[in-house]
Design a protein around this motif. Structure first.
Motif, PDB file in Angstrom:
ATOM      1  N   GLU A 187       0.840  -1.198   0.000  1.00 31.33           N
ATOM      2  CA  GLU A 187       0.000   0.000   0.000  1.00 31.33           C
ATOM      3  C   GLU A 187       0.877   1.251   0.000  1.00 31.33           C
ATOM      4  O   GLU A 187       1.746   1.409   0.853  1.00 31.33           O
ATOM      5  N   GLY A 188       0.649   2.106  -0.969  1.00 33.98           N
ATOM      6  CA  GLY A 188       1.469   3.296  -1.167  1.00 33.98           C
ATOM      7  C   GLY A 188       2.063   3.334  -2.555  1.00 33.98           C
ATOM      8  O   GLY A 188       2.210   4.410  -3.150  1.00 33.98           O
ATOM      9  N   TYR A 189       2.418   2.152  -3.082  1.00 39.20           N
ATOM     10  CA  TYR A 189       2.854   2.106  -4.477  1.00 39.20           C
ATOM     11  C   TYR A 189       1.648   2.429  -5.367  1.00 39.20           C
ATOM     12  O   TYR A 189       0.567   1.849  -5.203  1.00 39.20           O
ATOM     13  N   ARG A 190       1.842   3.321  -6.314  1.00 41.66           N
ATOM     14  CA  ARG A 190       0.713   3.772  -7.133  1.00 41.66           C
ATOM     15  C   ARG A 190       0.096   2.635  -7.932  1.00 41.66           C
ATOM     16  O   ARG A 190      -1.128   2.526  -8.050  1.00 41.66           O
ATOM     17  N   TRP A 191       0.945   1.747  -8.468  1.00 42.34           N
ATOM     18  CA  TRP A 191       0.411   0.656  -9.284  1.00 42.34           C
ATOM     19  C   TRP A 191      -0.481  -0.260  -8.435  1.00 42.34           C
ATOM     20  O   TRP A 191      -1.455  -0.811  -8.951  1.00 42.34           O
ATOM     21  N   TYR A 192      -0.147  -0.420  -7.152  1.00 44.75           N
ATOM     22  CA  TYR A 192      -0.944  -1.289  -6.287  1.00 44.75           C
ATOM     23  C   TYR A 192      -2.244  -0.608  -5.873  1.00 44.75           C
ATOM     24  O   TYR A 192      -3.312  -1.231  -5.876  1.00 44.75           O
ATOM     25  N   ASP A 193      -2.157   0.663  -5.529  1.00 42.56           N
ATOM     26  CA  ASP A 193      -3.336   1.373  -5.046  1.00 42.56           C
ATOM     27  C   ASP A 193      -4.405   1.526  -6.127  1.00 42.56           C
ATOM     28  O   ASP A 193      -5.582   1.740  -5.812  1.00 42.56           O
ATOM     29  N   ARG A 194      -4.023   1.426  -7.392  1.00 45.43           N
ATOM     30  CA  ARG A 194      -4.989   1.623  -8.487  1.00 45.43           C
ATOM     31  C   ARG A 194      -5.739   0.337  -8.859  1.00 45.43           C
ATOM     32  O   ARG A 194      -6.661   0.376  -9.659  1.00 45.43           O
ATOM     33  N   ILE A 195      -5.373  -0.806  -8.279  1.00 45.61           N
ATOM     34  CA  ILE A 195      -6.033  -2.067  -8.639  1.00 45.61           C
ATOM     35  C   ILE A 195      -7.377  -2.161  -7.927  1.00 45.61           C
ATOM     36  O   ILE A 195      -7.463  -1.974  -6.705  1.00 45.61           O
ATOM     37  N   PRO A 196      -8.479  -2.449  -8.634  1.00 44.22           N
ATOM     38  CA  PRO A 196      -9.792  -2.606  -7.988  1.00 44.22           C
ATOM     39  C   PRO A 196      -9.776  -3.765  -6.981  1.00 44.22           C
ATOM     40  O   PRO A 196      -9.083  -4.769  -7.170  1.00 44.22           O
ATOM     41  N   ARG A 197     -10.557  -3.592  -5.913  1.00 44.26           N
ATOM     42  CA  ARG A 197     -10.612  -4.580  -4.840  1.00 44.26           C
ATOM     43  C   ARG A 197     -11.966  -5.279  -4.798  1.00 44.26           C
ATOM     44  O   ARG A 197     -13.003  -4.623  -4.880  1.00 44.26           O
ATOM     45  N   ILE A 198     -11.940  -6.599  -4.622  1.00 41.62           N
ATOM     46  CA  ILE A 198     -13.159  -7.343  -4.320  1.00 41.62           C
ATOM     47  C   ILE A 198     -13.338  -7.288  -2.811  1.00 41.62           C
ATOM     48  O   ILE A 198     -12.503  -7.785  -2.054  1.00 41.62           O
ATOM     49  N   THR A 199     -14.421  -6.669  -2.373  1.00 43.98           N
ATOM     50  CA  THR A 199     -14.607  -6.432  -0.939  1.00 43.98           C
ATOM     51  C   THR A 199     -15.728  -7.255  -0.329  1.00 43.98           C
ATOM     52  O   THR A 199     -15.970  -7.182   0.878  1.00 43.98           O
ATOM     53  N   GLY A 200     -16.438  -8.053  -1.123  1.00 46.30           N
ATOM     54  CA  GLY A 200     -17.516  -8.864  -0.578  1.00 46.30           C
ATOM     55  C   GLY A 200     -18.209  -9.642  -1.679  1.00 46.30           C
ATOM     56  O   GLY A 200     -17.938  -9.447  -2.881  1.00 46.30           O
ATOM     57  N   ALA A 201     -19.089 -10.548  -1.277  1.00 41.52           N
ATOM     58  CA  ALA A 201     -19.820 -11.363  -2.258  1.00 41.52           C
ATOM     59  C   ALA A 201     -21.220 -11.650  -1.731  1.00 41.52           C
ATOM     60  O   ALA A 201     -21.448 -11.751  -0.530  1.00 41.52           O
ATOM     61  N   ARG A 202     -22.159 -11.767  -2.673  1.00 45.03           N
ATOM     62  CA  ARG A 202     -23.542 -12.098  -2.334  1.00 45.03           C
ATOM     63  C   ARG A 202     -24.017 -13.191  -3.287  1.00 45.03           C
ATOM     64  O   ARG A 202     -23.848 -13.089  -4.505  1.00 45.03           O
ATOM     65  N   PHE A 203     -24.582 -14.263  -2.699  1.00 44.48           N
ATOM     66  CA  PHE A 203     -25.059 -15.393  -3.498  1.00 44.48           C
ATOM     67  C   PHE A 203     -26.580 -15.285  -3.666  1.00 44.48           C
ATOM     68  O   PHE A 203     -27.298 -15.047  -2.685  1.00 44.48           O
ATOM     69  N   GLU A 204     -27.050 -15.481  -4.898  1.00 42.88           N
ATOM     70  CA  GLU A 204     -28.486 -15.546  -5.187  1.00 42.88           C
ATOM     71  C   GLU A 204     -28.800 -16.886  -5.833  1.00 42.88           C
ATOM     72  O   GLU A 204     -28.103 -17.322  -6.761  1.00 42.88           O
ATOM     73  N   VAL A 205     -29.860 -17.551  -5.339  1.00 40.92           N
ATOM     74  CA  VAL A 205     -30.221 -18.891  -5.789  1.00 40.92           C
ATOM     75  C   VAL A 205     -31.634 -18.835  -6.363  1.00 40.92           C
ATOM     76  O   VAL A 205     -32.568 -18.357  -5.702  1.00 40.92           O
ATOM     77  N   THR A 206     -31.777 -19.331  -7.605  1.00 32.36           N
ATOM     78  CA  THR A 206     -33.087 -19.356  -8.261  1.00 32.36           C
ATOM     79  C   THR A 206     -33.625 -20.781  -8.273  1.00 32.36           C
ATOM     80  O   THR A 206     -32.947 -21.713  -8.731  1.00 32.36           O
TER      81      THR A 206
END
Length: 597
Positions: free
Chosen positions: A407-426
């Protein structure tokens, strides 16, 4: 720095006499405790070797000499130094015969001989004459009462004192009282001699054995970088084995001390560690008398800070040091240029329930423009389901592990983060959240009913991209998949409740493997079976549940019976003969076939 002489303190309300003056003194009770200042033979060896070095010796000899008493022998330590001029300093608390320059350089306290205070000992010495002649020697025999000030010690002439000059110390060791076996003494001598600047010879006349030269090794041997600083030399090590947490990292002429000099871990897992070899550093204060600890002072803090900069300079000499951002920034602020960590991360792998199942971490890989960072820690069932969905969707190679050190390197800070997940069942004509999907109450892997297979499963990944200019800070990535687990994490296989879509191509073996990865966590309870037995039972249950869900109850029953026979009965069946087993009610019929031709 505050001038302590002129420092003003808050006004006191005391009514004491303002003319009363006090001065430092040593109470008699302190003298009675001198026998507790050193621990054992290791301290004695260390102190005698230090005294020999300060006396200008060129070598030290240690001998074990037998006595007429069973279980008792003597240890003799002899050097060829300048000898002791005044025998009185031996029993003088804090007085020594060293030069002012040596006392300043080494903080010599004159307490080392107190390491013998609990022993029956004898010391003989002959002073080196400046004109080349040979002086007469002297000897004094000592007991604990002499060190405690309860008795006077007599000094005798001694023609057998080391010739032409030097000092010899003899003290008693006991196998019966202290467990001081000759081998333990040899180990203590070896430990004291390992980083000692003079050769040390050892001879065991008790066992007996051949004389040997104790092994010596430069304290900074193996360092990849070295630099001097204020009377010591820093050595920087790359992945050292002998400088772990709490281990000695400073050498004081053979006496090693744990000072907690800094270490730096690079992003690729390389550990850099600073150690120091002292040759003249009076500002580093060690706790007296045994010098086994360091005194926390402003100089010590500066020492640690300088050691960290020495590590940075060592890293700067490497082509690919991969520093954490904080280290890279601190080095930059100190004027030290280290190549920054490249845009590489470890591919993400899903967590498994068995924390003792060690898996080798994947190597660092170059990230692409579409990289994602898994920036939260899903439980094993959720992680396994996400991983299967990502692989089926063809983008599992885009997901990388988070690494806060970057954290602090520009190339690292610009990467999108997966912060959670939601499951839907049909299923059943409507769409549910995973938590609300109707599932039957679990009654074990061998009992019905199992969850109804849904029509579709969708995973919505929450992606935070607010670090990227012009991008929506709240995005969602949807993955169609065929598997989810409705059971609670860290539960047994019968509570896993796997949901597999009706059109899934998953095999029973693969589903059983996923059940194991998501839920198998062996118990270490004293009443539990062995790990192998627990694993075997889990795999049988997982296989049975997977077969019931994907094939049929009858097929699951058939396979489970076959598994039990294979595991429990194979060892009874002759290798050259087949067996037919028939079960009707409680009657079991076994027919052995003829041996094969």
């Amino acid at each position: 720095m505050t001038d302590q002489k002129n420092q003003k303190f808050p006004a006191s309300h005391s009514t004491a006499n303002p003319e009363l003056k006090i001065t430092a003194r040593v109470h008699d009770s302190a003298l009675k405790r001198v026998t507790r200042m050193f621990a054992g033979i290791g301290d004695i060896c260390t102190e005698m070797l230090q005294n020999a070095r300060r006396a200008g010796a060129t070598r030290v000899s240690v001998s074990l000499v037998p006595s007429s008493d069973e279980g008792v022998y003597f240890v003799r330590i002899t050097d060829d130094g300048t000898g002791i001029q005044d025998p009185a300093v031996l029993l003088s608390f804090g007085e020594n015969g060293w030069s002012d320059d040596l006392v300043h350089r080494e903080d010599a306290a004159g307490m080392g001989f107190l390491s013998l205070a609990r022993r029956i000992s004898s010391l003989s010495s002959r002073v080196r004459a400046r004109d080349g002649s040979v002086n007469s020697g002297w000897r004094v025999n000592l007991r604990p009462d002499h060190f405690l000030g309860k008795a006077e010690a007599t000094v005798y002439p001694d023609d057998s004192a080391p010739y032409p000059h030097g000092t010899s110390v003899v003290f008693q060791a006991s196998v019966a009282d202290g467990g001081e076996y000759p081998g333990a003494v040899r180990n203590a001598v070896q430990a004291a001699a390992l980083h000692y600047p003079l050769p040390v010879f050892f001879k065991d006349e008790v066992t007996p054995s051949e004389p040997e030269l104790m092994h010596r090794k430069a304290f900074l041997d193996g360092a990849v970088h070295a630099e001097p600083w204020k009377g010591l030399v820093f050595g920087i090590f790359r992945n050292p084995r002998r400088f772990g947490l709490g281990l000695e990292d400073v050498n004081f002429h053979g006496l090693t001390v744990a000072v907690r000099l800094p270490g730096v871990e690079s992003v690729d897992g390389v550990n850099w560690k600073a150690a120091a070899d002292i040759y003249s550093c009076p500002d580093l204060e060690l706790v007296l008398p045994a010098r086994r600890e360091v005194v926390e002072t402003p100089f010590l803090q500066k020492l640690r800070e300088t050691g960290r900069l020495a590590i940075y300079r060592a890293m700067a000499g490497q082509d690919d040091p991969r520093p954490a951002y904080t280290d890279w920034e601190q080095a930059r602020d100190a004027g030290i240029h280290i190549n920054p960590a490249p845009a590489e991360l470890r591919p993400w792998r899903p967590a498994i329930a068995d924390i003792d199942d060690w898996r080798e971490m994947p190597g660092l890989k170059e990230i692409g423009m579409d990289a994602l960072i898994m920036d939260y820690d899903p439980e094993p069932p959720e992680a396994q389901a996400i991983w299967r969905a990502a692989k089926k969707g063809g983008f599992s190679k885009r997901i990388f592990e988070a690494d806060s050190r970057l954290e602090g390197y520009r190339w690292y800070d610009r990467i999108p983060r997966i912060t959670g997940a939601r499951f839907e069942v049909t299923g059943k004509g409507r769409t549910y959240s995973l938590e609300d999907y109707p599932v039957p109450e679990s009654r074990g892997p061998y009992e019905a009913p199992l969850p109804e297979r849904p029509d579709a499963i969708c995973i919505g990944l929450t992606v935070r991209a607010d670090t990227m200019p012009g991008r929506n800070p709240g995005l969602a990535l949807f993955l169609a998949t065929d598997l989810a687990f409705a059971g609670e994490a860290w539960s047994s296989v019968d509570r896993s409740l796997p949901l597999v879509t009706a059109g899934s191509d998953i095999t029973t073996q693969k589903l059983a493997e996923l059940l194991r990865a998501a839920f198998f966590a062996p118990s270490d309870d004293i009443d539990a079976d062995s790990r192998d037995r627990q694993e075997s039972c889990f795999e049988q249950e997982a296989g049975h549940m997977a077969t019931r869900l994907l094939e049929s109850d009858e097929e699951a029953m058939r396979k489970s019976i076959a598994d039990v026979v294979a595991e429990e009965l194979f060892w009874l069946i002759p290798r050259d003969r087949g067996v037919d087993i028939s079960v009707r009610g409680r009657k079991v019929t076994v027919e052995l076939r003829e041996p094969a031709c």
